[in-house]
Motif scaffolding. Sequence first.
Motif, PDB file in Angstrom:
ATOM      1  N   GLU A  25      11.570 -23.584 -23.045  1.00 17.82           N
ATOM      2  CA  GLU A  25      11.222 -22.479 -22.147  1.00 17.82           C
ATOM      3  C   GLU A  25      12.083 -21.238 -22.388  1.00 17.82           C
ATOM      4  O   GLU A  25      11.625 -20.111 -22.212  1.00 17.82           O
ATOM      5  CB  GLU A  25      11.295 -22.906 -20.670  1.00 17.82           C
ATOM      6  N   LEU A  26      13.333 -21.433 -22.845  1.00 14.72           N
ATOM      7  CA  LEU A  26      14.183 -20.285 -23.152  1.00 14.72           C
ATOM      8  C   LEU A  26      13.773 -19.640 -24.476  1.00 14.72           C
ATOM      9  O   LEU A  26      13.812 -18.414 -24.607  1.00 14.72           O
ATOM     10  CB  LEU A  26      15.662 -20.691 -23.181  1.00 14.72           C
ATOM     11  N   MET A  31      11.003 -15.039 -27.133  1.00 17.00           N
ATOM     12  CA  MET A  31       9.872 -14.550 -27.925  1.00 17.00           C
ATOM     13  C   MET A  31       9.005 -13.587 -27.122  1.00 17.00           C
ATOM     14  O   MET A  31       8.600 -12.540 -27.631  1.00 17.00           O
ATOM     15  CB  MET A  31       9.071 -15.729 -28.465  1.00 17.00           C
ATOM     16  N   VAL A  32       8.738 -13.901 -25.873  1.00 21.41           N
ATOM     17  CA  VAL A  32       7.966 -12.992 -25.014  1.00 21.41           C
ATOM     18  C   VAL A  32       8.720 -11.679 -24.863  1.00 21.41           C
ATOM     19  O   VAL A  32       8.141 -10.593 -24.971  1.00 21.41           O
ATOM     20  CB  VAL A  32       7.684 -13.641 -23.637  1.00 21.41           C
ATOM     21  N   ASN A  62      16.068 -15.279 -17.290  1.00 24.54           N
ATOM     22  CA  ASN A  62      17.077 -14.313 -17.695  1.00 24.54           C
ATOM     23  C   ASN A  62      18.468 -14.791 -17.272  1.00 24.54           C
ATOM     24  O   ASN A  62      19.435 -14.662 -18.024  1.00 24.54           O
ATOM     25  CB  ASN A  62      16.768 -12.938 -17.095  1.00 24.54           C
ATOM     26  N   GLU A  63      18.558 -15.366 -16.103  1.00 30.57           N
ATOM     27  CA  GLU A  63      19.828 -15.924 -15.619  1.00 30.57           C
ATOM     28  C   GLU A  63      20.272 -17.088 -16.510  1.00 30.57           C
ATOM     29  O   GLU A  63      21.443 -17.192 -16.876  1.00 30.57           O
ATOM     30  CB  GLU A  63      19.663 -16.379 -14.165  1.00 30.57           C
ATOM     31  N   GLN A  64      19.347 -17.956 -16.870  1.00 31.09           N
ATOM     32  CA  GLN A  64      19.681 -19.096 -17.733  1.00 31.09           C
ATOM     33  C   GLN A  64      20.149 -18.638 -19.113  1.00 31.09           C
ATOM     34  O   GLN A  64      20.987 -19.294 -19.738  1.00 31.09           O
ATOM     35  CB  GLN A  64      18.479 -20.019 -17.885  1.00 31.09           C
ATOM     36  N   MET A  65      19.624 -17.515 -19.572  1.00 23.06           N
ATOM     37  CA  MET A  65      20.010 -17.011 -20.890  1.00 23.06           C
ATOM     38  C   MET A  65      21.476 -16.602 -20.948  1.00 23.06           C
ATOM     39  O   MET A  65      22.077 -16.599 -22.012  1.00 23.06           O
ATOM     40  CB  MET A  65      19.132 -15.818 -21.294  1.00 23.06           C
ATOM     41  N   ARG A  66      22.067 -16.289 -19.796  1.00 20.47           N
ATOM     42  CA  ARG A  66      23.481 -15.899 -19.780  1.00 20.47           C
ATOM     43  C   ARG A  66      24.388 -17.013 -20.307  1.00 20.47           C
ATOM     44  O   ARG A  66      25.428 -16.742 -20.893  1.00 20.47           O
ATOM     45  CB  ARG A  66      23.895 -15.485 -18.375  1.00 20.47           C
TER      46      ARG A  66
END
Length: 84
Positions: A25-26, A31-32, A62-66
């Motif tokens: 999912e990340l 990619m999106v 976006n929070e998880q990407m941190r």
Amino acid sequence: RTRWGSCTAGGRISLNCKLLFLPRELVRYVMVHELCHRLEANHSSRFWAHVRRFEPNVDALNEQMRDAWKNVPAWAQPGSGAWL
């Protein structure tokens, strides 16, 4: 800590090979995000509206990407001594 992807002014998208270590999912979110830069080449409210159209869960992702870099094993990190 790392740039997961980028999109040039000419629309060329580059993705970091470390995405292989992230949850699906990340990777999809990155990619999106980069594909939406083909529509809007900045991080304006218009850009985020495009992202939300394809990924309604953008805030949580976006929070998880941190902390996504924590998914990359130490041996795949620069400076770990494993890079030759």
